[in-house]
Design a protein around this motif. Structure first.
Motif, PDB file in Angstrom:
ATOM      1  N   UNK A  73      63.577 -73.833  28.003  1.00  0.00           N
ATOM      2  CA  UNK A  73      62.847 -73.975  29.261  1.00  0.00           C
ATOM      3  C   UNK A  73      61.910 -75.171  29.186  1.00  0.00           C
ATOM      4  N   UNK A  74      61.341 -75.529  30.344  1.00  0.00           N
ATOM      5  CA  UNK A  74      60.341 -76.582  30.425  1.00  0.00           C
ATOM      6  C   UNK A  74      58.995 -75.900  30.639  1.00  0.00           C
ATOM      7  N   UNK A  75      58.033 -76.199  29.779  1.00  0.00           N
ATOM      8  CA  UNK A  75      56.705 -75.617  29.893  1.00  0.00           C
ATOM      9  C   UNK A  75      55.790 -76.545  30.674  1.00  0.00           C
ATOM     10  N   UNK A  76      55.061 -75.973  31.632  1.00  0.00           N
ATOM     11  CA  UNK A  76      54.081 -76.716  32.412  1.00  0.00           C
ATOM     12  C   UNK A  76      52.749 -76.005  32.240  1.00  0.00           C
ATOM     13  N   UNK A  77      51.760 -76.706  31.717  1.00  0.00           N
ATOM     14  CA  UNK A  77      50.433 -76.129  31.528  1.00  0.00           C
ATOM     15  C   UNK A  77      49.483 -76.636  32.595  1.00  0.00           C
ATOM     16  N   UNK A  85      51.380 -71.053  43.033  1.00  0.00           N
ATOM     17  CA  UNK A  85      51.669 -72.324  42.365  1.00  0.00           C
ATOM     18  C   UNK A  85      52.904 -72.191  41.477  1.00  0.00           C
ATOM     19  N   UNK A  86      53.018 -71.073  40.777  1.00  0.00           N
ATOM     20  CA  UNK A  86      54.197 -70.842  39.944  1.00  0.00           C
ATOM     21  C   UNK A  86      55.464 -70.815  40.800  1.00  0.00           C
ATOM     22  N   UNK A  87      55.385 -70.174  41.960  1.00  0.00           N
ATOM     23  CA  UNK A  87      56.540 -70.146  42.873  1.00  0.00           C
ATOM     24  C   UNK A  87      56.869 -71.551  43.384  1.00  0.00           C
ATOM     25  N   UNK A  88      55.848 -72.349  43.660  1.00  0.00           N
ATOM     26  CA  UNK A  88      56.082 -73.721  44.132  1.00  0.00           C
ATOM     27  C   UNK A  88      56.840 -74.538  43.099  1.00  0.00           C
ATOM     28  N   UNK A  89      56.454 -74.401  41.834  1.00  0.00           N
ATOM     29  CA  UNK A  89      57.149 -75.133  40.770  1.00  0.00           C
ATOM     30  C   UNK A  89      58.599 -74.669  40.646  1.00  0.00           C
ATOM     31  N   UNK A  97      61.747 -73.693  34.630  1.00  0.00           N
ATOM     32  CA  UNK A  97      60.343 -74.080  34.515  1.00  0.00           C
ATOM     33  C   UNK A  97      59.472 -72.844  34.294  1.00  0.00           C
ATOM     34  N   UNK A  98      58.575 -72.914  33.300  1.00  0.00           N
ATOM     35  CA  UNK A  98      57.601 -71.857  33.041  1.00  0.00           C
ATOM     36  C   UNK A  98      56.215 -72.467  33.227  1.00  0.00           C
TER      37      UNK A  98
END
Length: 117
Positions: A73-77, A85-89, A97-98
């Protein structure tokens, strides 16, 4: 080594000519590393754009962005990410995307390919 199909078979063939075959590990993953890196790069580019050009709901400040090759997965901090915001990503970049709070402790095994942030 990770493959999208027939991982065991492929690693067995590689082991025949590998100097330390016992160090090879076969894993089957859903998404190729190149695709994950492409998503990571797209997020990196989008978050550096002016707000008016970014996908809807995507902030300009991402403090951690990397491909977690083992977890596939791709981690976004981001500091204090909301469920919205998580749903938007996920809507903008897909299910690989996590989004996590940047203040979370990341496990040492997650410190893989870091992006230049």
């Amino acid at each position: 080594m990770a493959f999208t199909c027939r991982a065991e078979e492929r690693v067995e063939r590689l082991a025949e000519s590998f100097p330390q075959p016992n160090r090879l590990e076969a894993r089957t993953v859903d998404v190729p590393l190149a695709s994950l890196n492409s998503v990571r790069d797209e997020i990196n580019e989008d978050t550096e754009m002016p707000r008016s050009l970014r996908p809807n709901g995507i902030p300009g400040h991402v403090s951690a962005l990397y491909t977690h090759s083992k977890g596939n997965f791709v981690n976004v901090g981001i500091e204090q990410p909301t469920p919205e915001l998580k749903r938007s990503f996920r809507a903008a970049y897909g299910p690989t995307v996590r989004v996590r709070d940047r203040r979370e402790q990341f496990f040492p095994s997650e410190r893989g390919a870091l992006s230049p942030r």
